[in-house]
Design a protein around this motif. Sequence first.
Motif, PDB file in Angstrom:
ATOM      1  N   ASN A 108       1.936  -9.708 -21.172  1.00 25.28           N
ATOM      2  CA  ASN A 108       1.634  -9.417 -20.305  1.00 25.28           C
ATOM      3  C   ASN A 108       0.169  -9.828 -19.923  1.00 25.28           C
ATOM      4  O   ASN A 108      -0.559  -9.570 -20.670  1.00 25.28           O
ATOM      5  N   MET A 109      -0.373  -9.882 -18.694  1.00 29.76           N
ATOM      6  CA  MET A 109      -1.360 -10.144 -18.274  1.00 29.76           C
ATOM      7  C   MET A 109      -2.294  -9.206 -18.222  1.00 29.76           C
ATOM      8  O   MET A 109      -1.639  -7.782 -18.193  1.00 29.76           O
ATOM      9  N   LYS A 110      -3.724  -8.817 -18.064  1.00 27.16           N
ATOM     10  CA  LYS A 110      -4.485  -7.771 -17.928  1.00 27.16           C
ATOM     11  C   LYS A 110      -4.115  -7.395 -16.301  1.00 27.16           C
ATOM     12  O   LYS A 110      -4.085  -6.180 -15.759  1.00 27.16           O
ATOM     13  N   PHE A 111      -4.107  -8.449 -15.519  1.00 26.09           N
ATOM     14  CA  PHE A 111      -3.982  -8.348 -14.022  1.00 26.09           C
ATOM     15  C   PHE A 111      -2.819  -8.518 -13.395  1.00 26.09           C
ATOM     16  O   PHE A 111      -2.393  -9.756 -13.849  1.00 26.09           O
ATOM     17  N   PRO A 112      -2.047  -7.909 -12.517  1.00 26.80           N
ATOM     18  CA  PRO A 112      -1.027  -8.564 -11.782  1.00 26.80           C
ATOM     19  C   PRO A 112      -1.284  -9.748 -11.014  1.00 26.80           C
ATOM     20  O   PRO A 112      -2.444  -9.654 -10.264  1.00 26.80           O
ATOM     21  N   ARG A 113      -0.747 -10.831 -10.768  1.00 27.17           N
ATOM     22  CA  ARG A 113      -0.864 -11.821  -9.685  1.00 27.17           C
ATOM     23  C   ARG A 113       0.306 -12.330  -9.053  1.00 27.17           C
ATOM     24  O   ARG A 113       1.404 -12.715  -9.634  1.00 27.17           O
ATOM     25  N   TRP A 114       0.179 -12.586  -7.707  1.00 26.46           N
ATOM     26  CA  TRP A 114       0.933 -12.999  -6.919  1.00 26.46           C
ATOM     27  C   TRP A 114       0.255 -14.129  -6.178  1.00 26.46           C
ATOM     28  O   TRP A 114      -0.832 -14.316  -5.675  1.00 26.46           O
ATOM     29  N   TYR A 115       1.065 -15.414  -6.353  1.00 28.57           N
ATOM     30  CA  TYR A 115       0.580 -16.734  -5.875  1.00 28.57           C
ATOM     31  C   TYR A 115      -0.706 -17.200  -6.783  1.00 28.57           C
ATOM     32  O   TYR A 115      -1.904 -17.709  -6.298  1.00 28.57           O
ATOM     33  N   PRO A 116      -0.754 -16.968  -8.132  1.00 26.46           N
ATOM     34  CA  PRO A 116      -1.683 -17.603  -8.953  1.00 26.46           C
ATOM     35  C   PRO A 116      -1.570 -19.157  -9.240  1.00 26.46           C
ATOM     36  O   PRO A 116      -0.529 -19.709  -9.166  1.00 26.46           O
ATOM     37  N   SER A 117      -2.853 -19.707  -9.568  1.00 27.63           N
ATOM     38  CA  SER A 117      -2.780 -20.796 -10.024  1.00 27.63           C
ATOM     39  C   SER A 117      -2.749 -20.965 -11.608  1.00 27.63           C
ATOM     40  O   SER A 117      -3.169 -20.116 -12.267  1.00 27.63           O
ATOM     41  N   ALA A 118      -1.863 -22.020 -12.013  1.00 27.52           N
ATOM     42  CA  ALA A 118      -1.845 -22.071 -13.516  1.00 27.52           C
ATOM     43  C   ALA A 118      -2.074 -23.588 -14.069  1.00 27.52           C
ATOM     44  O   ALA A 118      -1.463 -24.422 -13.319  1.00 27.52           O
ATOM     45  N   ASN A 119      -2.994 -23.547 -14.843  1.00 24.48           N
ATOM     46  CA  ASN A 119      -3.461 -24.878 -15.327  1.00 24.48           C
ATOM     47  C   ASN A 119      -3.481 -25.228 -16.630  1.00 24.48           C
ATOM     48  O   ASN A 119      -4.167 -24.631 -17.560  1.00 24.48           O
ATOM     49  N   LEU A 120      -3.228 -26.392 -17.324  1.00 28.06           N
ATOM     50  CA  LEU A 120      -3.372 -26.553 -18.777  1.00 28.06           C
ATOM     51  C   LEU A 120      -4.575 -27.271 -18.916  1.00 28.06           C
ATOM     52  O   LEU A 120      -5.193 -28.034 -18.363  1.00 28.06           O
ATOM     53  N   LEU A 121      -5.131 -26.742 -19.984  1.00 31.62           N
ATOM     54  CA  LEU A 121      -6.675 -26.904 -20.384  1.00 31.62           C
ATOM     55  C   LEU A 121      -6.520 -27.891 -21.557  1.00 31.62           C
ATOM     56  O   LEU A 121      -5.435 -28.195 -22.178  1.00 31.62           O
ATOM     57  N   PRO A 122      -7.644 -28.815 -22.018  1.00 35.85           N
ATOM     58  CA  PRO A 122      -7.393 -29.868 -22.795  1.00 35.85           C
ATOM     59  C   PRO A 122      -7.206 -29.140 -24.122  1.00 35.85           C
ATOM     60  O   PRO A 122      -6.902 -29.906 -24.911  1.00 35.85           O
ATOM     61  N   ASP A 123      -7.674 -27.824 -24.566  1.00 35.09           N
ATOM     62  CA  ASP A 123      -7.462 -27.301 -25.738  1.00 35.09           C
ATOM     63  C   ASP A 123      -6.022 -27.019 -25.701  1.00 35.09           C
ATOM     64  O   ASP A 123      -5.796 -26.112 -27.061  1.00 35.09           O
ATOM     65  N   GLY A 124      -5.167 -26.913 -24.739  1.00 38.11           N
ATOM     66  CA  GLY A 124      -3.789 -26.385 -25.109  1.00 38.11           C
ATOM     67  C   GLY A 124      -3.722 -24.861 -24.195  1.00 38.11           C
ATOM     68  O   GLY A 124      -2.476 -24.891 -24.438  1.00 38.11           O
ATOM     69  N   ILE A 126      -3.744 -22.230 -21.168  1.00 35.99           N
ATOM     70  CA  ILE A 126      -3.789 -22.104 -19.885  1.00 35.99           C
ATOM     71  C   ILE A 126      -4.461 -21.301 -19.269  1.00 35.99           C
ATOM     72  O   ILE A 126      -4.807 -20.103 -19.477  1.00 35.99           O
ATOM     73  N   LEU A 127      -5.192 -21.768 -18.061  1.00 39.36           N
ATOM     74  CA  LEU A 127      -5.834 -21.003 -17.193  1.00 39.36           C
ATOM     75  C   LEU A 127      -5.197 -20.367 -16.123  1.00 39.36           C
ATOM     76  O   LEU A 127      -4.535 -21.105 -15.495  1.00 39.36           O
ATOM     77  N   MET A 128      -5.366 -19.114 -15.740  1.00 42.02           N
ATOM     78  CA  MET A 128      -4.714 -18.427 -14.835  1.00 42.02           C
ATOM     79  C   MET A 128      -5.560 -17.829 -13.861  1.00 42.02           C
ATOM     80  O   MET A 128      -6.397 -17.276 -14.332  1.00 42.02           O
ATOM     81  N   ILE A 147      -7.205 -16.540 -19.663  1.00 39.78           N
ATOM     82  CA  ILE A 147      -7.048 -17.737 -20.546  1.00 39.78           C
ATOM     83  C   ILE A 147      -5.813 -17.095 -21.508  1.00 39.78           C
ATOM     84  O   ILE A 147      -6.296 -16.410 -22.406  1.00 39.78           O
ATOM     85  N   TRP A 148      -4.897 -17.893 -21.227  1.00 40.28           N
ATOM     86  CA  TRP A 148      -3.611 -17.587 -22.498  1.00 40.28           C
ATOM     87  C   TRP A 148      -3.196 -18.740 -23.380  1.00 40.28           C
ATOM     88  O   TRP A 148      -3.132 -19.902 -23.125  1.00 40.28           O
ATOM     89  N   ASP A 149      -3.106 -18.424 -24.513  1.00 39.56           N
ATOM     90  CA  ASP A 149      -2.737 -19.554 -25.571  1.00 39.56           C
ATOM     91  C   ASP A 149      -1.241 -19.366 -26.014  1.00 39.56           C
ATOM     92  O   ASP A 149      -0.863 -18.742 -27.038  1.00 39.56           O
ATOM     93  N   PRO A 150      -0.332 -19.865 -25.088  1.00 37.73           N
ATOM     94  CA  PRO A 150       1.193 -19.352 -25.287  1.00 37.73           C
ATOM     95  C   PRO A 150       1.671 -20.437 -26.681  1.00 37.73           C
ATOM     96  O   PRO A 150       2.855 -19.847 -27.117  1.00 37.73           O
ATOM     97  N   GLU A 151       0.894 -21.333 -26.940  1.00 34.29           N
ATOM     98  CA  GLU A 151       1.543 -22.274 -28.010  1.00 34.29           C
ATOM     99  C   GLU A 151       1.311 -21.747 -29.255  1.00 34.29           C
ATOM    100  O   GLU A 151       2.323 -21.659 -30.151  1.00 34.29           O
ATOM    101  N   ASN A 152       0.180 -21.250 -29.485  1.00 36.69           N
ATOM    102  CA  ASN A 152      -0.250 -20.915 -30.966  1.00 36.69           C
ATOM    103  C   ASN A 152      -0.351 -19.299 -31.110  1.00 36.69           C
ATOM    104  O   ASN A 152      -0.357 -18.906 -32.023  1.00 36.69           O
ATOM    105  N   ASN A 153      -0.802 -18.803 -29.922  1.00 36.05           N
ATOM    106  CA  ASN A 153      -0.683 -17.136 -30.196  1.00 36.05           C
ATOM    107  C   ASN A 153      -0.324 -16.517 -28.856  1.00 36.05           C
ATOM    108  O   ASN A 153      -1.370 -15.736 -28.036  1.00 36.05           O
ATOM    109  N   PRO A 154       0.856 -16.458 -28.485  1.00 38.60           N
ATOM    110  CA  PRO A 154       1.301 -15.767 -27.278  1.00 38.60           C
ATOM    111  C   PRO A 154       1.214 -14.348 -27.032  1.00 38.60           C
ATOM    112  O   PRO A 154       0.931 -14.061 -26.038  1.00 38.60           O
ATOM    113  N   LEU A 155       1.041 -13.747 -27.992  1.00 41.74           N
ATOM    114  CA  LEU A 155       0.839 -12.319 -27.963  1.00 41.74           C
ATOM    115  C   LEU A 155      -0.519 -11.647 -28.152  1.00 41.74           C
ATOM    116  O   LEU A 155      -0.644 -10.637 -27.746  1.00 41.74           O
ATOM    117  N   LYS A 156      -1.420 -12.517 -28.144  1.00 40.74           N
ATOM    118  CA  LYS A 156      -2.852 -12.281 -28.091  1.00 40.74           C
ATOM    119  C   LYS A 156      -3.275 -12.221 -26.929  1.00 40.74           C
ATOM    120  O   LYS A 156      -2.995 -12.915 -25.875  1.00 40.74           O
TER     121      LYS A 156
END
Length: 516
Positions: A108-124, A126-128, A147-156
Motif C-alpha cells: 500500500n501507499m501512504k496516501f490514497p490516490r484517485w487519478y494519479p500519474s505513474a512514471n518510470l524513473l531512470p533508476d527503475g 516508479i514516481l507516483m 517513489i516505489w521500487d516494485p522490481e527490487n523491493n516491492p514491500l519497502k
Amino acid sequence: MYMQVGLSYAVAVHLTHIPGTTRYLFMERPSGKHPDKKTFIAGYYDIATNKYTNVFNTDSLFCNGAVQMANGNIAVIGGHIAKSGYADGLKSLRIYDKDANTLVTVANMKFPRWYPSANLLPDGRILMMGGTQAPGSGTKNNPICEIWDPENNPLKPPVQWTLPGAFVSKAGDIYYSNNYMLPSGDMFVYCDSAGLILNPYNGTVITDVPPHTNLIKTIRLEYPFSACSVMLPLTPANGYTPEFVFFGGQFGYGWTNTLAVDLALRVKVSYDAPSRKYSFSNWTMEKMNNRRVMGDAVLLPNGCVILLNGAQQGVAGDSATGGTSKASLPQFWAVLYDPAAPDGTRFTRLARSQIARMYHSTAALTPDGTIVVAGCDRCDYFNSSVPFSKSPWGLPEYRVEIFYPPFYFWDMRPALLPNGVPPIVTYGQRFSVLYDTLHTLVDIDGVVLMAPSSTTHSTNFNQRAVGLRILGDDYTGTLTVEAPPNLNIAPPGYYMLFLLSGQAYSSAQWIQVKSA
C-alpha cells in the motif's frame, strides 16, 4: 483507415501495452454489462489473435495510474473505492506479471490516490504523483509524492517528498499531470497551467516552466478540461532537445455545452549542462482543423502524431444525473499532425470512425505501426450531428478497432529481417540491425526506439521516441547503430525498434535497453 477487429470483455478505460508482446492490458470500473456476462474488471486483448482474456484481481483499480517497469512487468497504483465486490483500491500498489498473467496487490501507499500519474524513473523506480485522496474533485489533493521500487523491493514503504505549495495551489487536484523525463535527468511536470522542472528523486525544484497562459489565458488542459500531449522525438540530430505539444482541451469557462478548443500549444525546453540552467522558447499556438477535448495523441515512429477520440463539445466526467456523458458531438475524425511541416500546414484530416470514443477512451501504438483504439463508458445519451454506430451495450463500448495511418500503406517501407535486432543492448553499445534488401529497396535514414504506451484519461505515462545514431550501413542488409547514450534519454526497459526511410517506417521488433 479504421477497422473493427474484435470485442473486449472490459472497457479499456486504462490501456497499457504489455512489453515484448502484442497484448494490451485493459482495466475499467465495475459494471454489469460485460459481453461474457462475467464481472472481471481487467484483462488483455491480443491484437495478433484478436482474442480477449480476463485477468483476476481483488481490488478496485478504476482511475489508477499504470506504467511499464524496466523488467517488462507493469506497476498499477491507486484506484477507486470499494465497489461491486472489489475491495478499496485507493492505496493499492499492484504488479501485473507479464509472463504469469497475474495482477496482484502487493503493498500500500501512504496516501490514497484517485487519478494519479505513474512514471518510470531512470533508476527503475516508479514516481507516483497527485490525484485526490477520494473520488471526485475537491476531496483533498495529494501534494506529497511517493517513489516505489516494485522490481527490487516491492514491500519497502515508498520514499516521500512534497510538491511546492505555489505549484499545488495552481494545479489544484493534480489529476494525471503530464510528466516527462528529460535527457538531463530532471522531470518536466505540467498540470493545467502550472509547470515545473524538478529532481524526481527528491522534489528539488530546478525552475518553473513559463505557463501557456502567458500566450492565451482562457485555455485549460487538465481534467475535466482534458487536453492530450506528446514529447516530440529525442534524436541525435536535435541534440536530444525536448519539445512538447498540447492538443485541444477546453476553455476555463467551459461546461457541457461549450465547444472544445481547436488550438495546439507548443514549447521547446533547452538545457545548458555546465551551468545547469534551462531556457524556454515562447509558447506558440497553432490552429487545429477540428475541436477536441478528451482526445488521445499517439506518437508515430516518424515523429508525426495521430489525434483520435474525444468530443467537440463539453468536458470529461459523469453527469450527476445517472452517470451519463458531460460531452456531446463525438470527434469521429482522426487527424495527422506533422511537427516538421510549415506552420499552417501541419494538420491533415484522415479517416472517420463510426464508433463514438469520448470519456474513458484510449489509443496506443502497436508493433506494426498501427494504433489500437478502444474504450468509452459514457457513450450513450449524447447529441451527435452525424450518423454513427451506437454501442450495442448502451453506455459501455467493448468494440476494439485498429487505425491504420497512411504510412502503413506506402509501398516502399523498410523491413527488418526476422530476428534482425538483438534482444538486449546496453547504453552506448554498438550493435547490428539486419534489414531486408530482397523485397524493399529503400534508403534507411533512421532507427528509432518507441516506448510502449500506457494511457488513460488523455494521458500517456510512457510514450517516448528516441532516435539512434547510425554508424554504418553496408547496403547489403546490415546497419551498425549505437544504443542510447544514457538512461535519462531512454529509461531502462523494453522498446519497439523501427526503421525509417523518410516518413515511411517498418514494423518493429522488441529490444530491451539496460545498464551494463
